[in-house]
Write an enzyme that holds these catalytic residues in place. Structure first.
Site, PDB file in Angstrom:
ATOM      1  N   ARG A  60      -7.109   2.491 -16.116  1.00  0.00           N
ATOM      2  CA  ARG A  60      -7.141   3.127 -14.794  1.00  0.00           C
ATOM      3  C   ARG A  60      -7.801   4.517 -14.771  1.00  0.00           C
ATOM      4  O   ARG A  60      -8.567   4.794 -13.859  1.00  0.00           O
ATOM      5  CB  ARG A  60      -5.727   3.206 -14.206  1.00  0.00           C
ATOM      6  CG  ARG A  60      -5.072   1.840 -14.078  1.00  0.00           C
ATOM      7  CD  ARG A  60      -3.686   1.934 -13.465  1.00  0.00           C
ATOM      8  NE  ARG A  60      -3.737   2.051 -12.039  1.00  0.00           N
ATOM      9  CZ  ARG A  60      -3.302   3.078 -11.339  1.00  0.00           C
ATOM     10  NH1 ARG A  60      -2.735   4.094 -11.944  1.00  0.00           N
ATOM     11  NH2 ARG A  60      -3.406   3.098 -10.039  1.00  0.00           N
ATOM     12  N   GLY A  81       0.815  -1.206   0.000  1.00  0.00           N
ATOM     13  CA  GLY A  81       0.000   0.000   0.000  1.00  0.00           C
ATOM     14  C   GLY A  81       0.844   1.249   0.000  1.00  0.00           C
ATOM     15  O   GLY A  81       0.355   2.342   0.231  1.00  0.00           O
ATOM     16  N   CYS A  90     -15.120   3.100 -28.842  1.00  0.00           N
ATOM     17  CA  CYS A  90     -16.376   3.743 -29.204  1.00  0.00           C
ATOM     18  C   CYS A  90     -17.319   3.898 -28.024  1.00  0.00           C
ATOM     19  O   CYS A  90     -18.402   3.321 -27.975  1.00  0.00           O
ATOM     20  CB  CYS A  90     -17.018   3.006 -30.366  1.00  0.00           C
ATOM     21  SG  CYS A  90     -16.035   3.259 -31.839  1.00  0.00           S
TER      22      CYS A  90
HETATM   23  C1  PLP Z   1      -2.408  -5.968  -4.409  1.00  0.00           C
HETATM   24  C2  PLP Z   1      -1.731  -6.481  -3.231  1.00  0.00           C
HETATM   25  C3  PLP Z   1      -0.476  -5.986  -2.850  1.00  0.00           C
HETATM   26  C4  PLP Z   1       0.242  -4.872  -3.584  1.00  0.00           C
HETATM   27  O1  PLP Z   1      -0.352  -3.618  -3.412  1.00  0.00           O
HETATM   28  P1  PLP Z   1       0.346  -2.304  -4.037  1.00  0.00           P
HETATM   29  O2  PLP Z   1      -0.555  -1.182  -3.626  1.00  0.00           O
HETATM   30  O3  PLP Z   1       0.401  -2.470  -5.520  1.00  0.00           O
HETATM   31  O4  PLP Z   1       1.703  -2.212  -3.481  1.00  0.00           O
HETATM   32  C5  PLP Z   1       0.124  -6.566  -1.745  1.00  0.00           C
HETATM   33  N1  PLP Z   1      -0.474  -7.554  -1.046  1.00  0.00           N
HETATM   34  C6  PLP Z   1      -1.686  -8.047  -1.383  1.00  0.00           C
HETATM   35  C7  PLP Z   1      -2.281  -9.152  -0.591  1.00  0.00           C
HETATM   36  C8  PLP Z   1      -2.358  -7.527  -2.486  1.00  0.00           C
HETATM   37  O5  PLP Z   1      -3.565  -8.008  -2.806  1.00  0.00           O
END
Ligand code: PLP
Length: 432
Positions: free
Chosen positions: A322, A242, A352
């Protein structure tokens, strides 16, 4: 400032700029790749990926047992996996197919963790039988798996109910997330573990949102430490990911160095309390690959309307969803005319239906035929691409140590049709 500290500062700064320089991809290089491989094309700068990996490792250099497990849903090309494996990374996976990709790319099953959400017990059992670390995030699966396979070590994904993204309101925030087992259900977890005699070897959290505030992360970590003390045979604690990366100039990013400093110290203290040296695991996705990616497109048309000037490129949300899916910002740079006078454009695709990459962007003057580069195109871009409008998915190129490698060919018409079954009908419709 003493002479010694100023010298250290100078060296640090020089290292910083040297790293920036080494990991920077020149526009000239991107233009050449666009020429050689045609547009649209995804380009990944392997030097940048390596640098990010190095940064994370350095930030936690005080921890003896750091494990980095690249979350491959961000970018899962097998050559990217192979490159990241060569840095010493493990893998974080969310589907059995990702596990197979990882093994194909050379990862040992023991270095892979499987963190699915809402998949069948059969899928979890298949992955476990391959020797991959299982991470379970709901009570009923835990009970079923534990009863059938008490000897297979399992990690538990906890939902610490922390609102990441700057809101430090802990207790009930995020309560509706479908991920993880609530910390309020720990007594229930303990009952299942006792009844099934299963082995819990890790605890895990992944808040999933962009972490802006290190204090929030550290607070969540405290909750995970508290949880960890309830399990006696742990081998690792997994803090997920995260980490926030910058998308535009001036954007805040997670201060990984500061987090490393603070969390390492706290982790070592925790290990003392726990009475065992545990492994500290992270699962970065975006952090490793987002900024390494460039998506190169060519401008098919510049269209003046009464309200804006559209730049229409040879791609669409079929290749990069995205912005349309969750409003992500990708910087768009005209690499064919970097010195041109800046004007306002709305950059759109060829799909489209509404297909906007960016509205009212200040971009150096665009002419038809120019190459536009989308930044931060490494994470969740190609992996979310589709064949909508029956377009081919673009090729992927890895730039590493001053050399371009084609790592995925452009699709062909055969790829589009290979799994379709043509039934020839001979009907006529007449007015009756
Ligand atoms: C998607 C995910 C991540 C990576 O998240 P990022 O925001 O791309 O760093 C890590 N652990 C789990 C379990 C995930 O589902």
């Amino acid at each position: 400032m003493s002479a010694k500290t100023s010298l250290i500062c100078l060296v640090k700064y020089r290292c910083y700029f040297w790293r920036l320089y080494r990991t920077y991809m020149k526009n000239e290089t991107l233009i050449n790749i666009a020429k050689d491989y045609k547009t649209p094309v995804y380009v990944y700068n392997g030097n940048k990926i390596k640098n990010q990996f190095q940064r994370l490792k350095n930030a936690f250099n005080k921890v003896d047992n750091l494990r980095i497990k690249y979350a491959c849903k961000a970018l899962s090309n097998i050559s990217i996996l192979s490159l990241i494996r060569s840095f010493g990374s493990g893998l974080d996976t969310v589907s059995i197919q990702e596990v197979h990709l990882g093994i194909k790319a050379g990862f040992n099953p023991e270095d892979i963790i499987f963190t699915p959400n809402g998949v069948s017990l059969e899928e979890i059992e298949s992955v476990a039988s391959m020797g991959v670390q299982i991470n379970i995030d709901n009570l009923s699966t835990l009970e079923q798996f534990g009863s059938k396979h008490p000897n297979t070590p399992v990690c538990i994904r906890i939902n610490p109910h922390v609102m990441a993204g700057g809101n430090s309101n802990i207790s009930v925030g995020h309560i509706d997330s479908k991920f993880g087992i609530s910390i309020h259900q720990i007594p229930h977890i303990l009952r299942i573990v006792e009844n099934t005699q299963m082995q819990i070897n890790g605890v895990h959290m992944h808040t999933g949102s962009d972490i802006l505030d290190i204090e929030v992360f550290l607070h969540a970590a405290e909750i995970l430490f508290d949880t960890a003390l309830r399990f006696k045979n742990l081998e690792f604690i997994d803090f997920g990911s995260g980490f926030k990366v910058p998308y535009k100039p001036g954007d805040i990013e997670t201060n990984i160095e500061e987090l490393g400093e603070k969390l390492s110290q706290r982790f070592k203290l925790f290990c003392k309390t726990y009475g065992k040296e545990l492994k500290l695991t992270f699962e970065p996705g975006k952090f490793l690959v987002s900024e390494a990616g460039y998506f190169l497109t060519k401008v098919n048309a510049v269209k003046q309307t009464t309200s804006t000037v559209f730049a229409q490129v040879d791609s669409g949300f079929n290749h990069l969803i995205r912005p349309m899916m969750y409003g992500s910002h990708h910087e768009i740079v005209n690499i064919s005319n970097t010195k041109g006078k800046e004007r306002f454009y709305t950059v759109v695709g060829y799909i489209c239906e509404t297909d906007t990459f960016g509205s009212n962007r200040k971009i150096a003057e665009i002419s038809e035929g120019d190459i536009l580069a989308f930044r931060n195109a490494g994470a969740y871009c190609f992996t979310m691409a589709s064949n909508y409008n029956s377009r081919f998915r673009p090729p992927e190129v890895l730039w590493y140590k001053e050399e371009a490698h084609l790592i995925r060919k452009e699709e062909t018409f055969e790829d589009l049709t290979q799994n379709q079954i043509l039934i020839e009908f001979n009907e006529t419709v007449v007015v009756n």
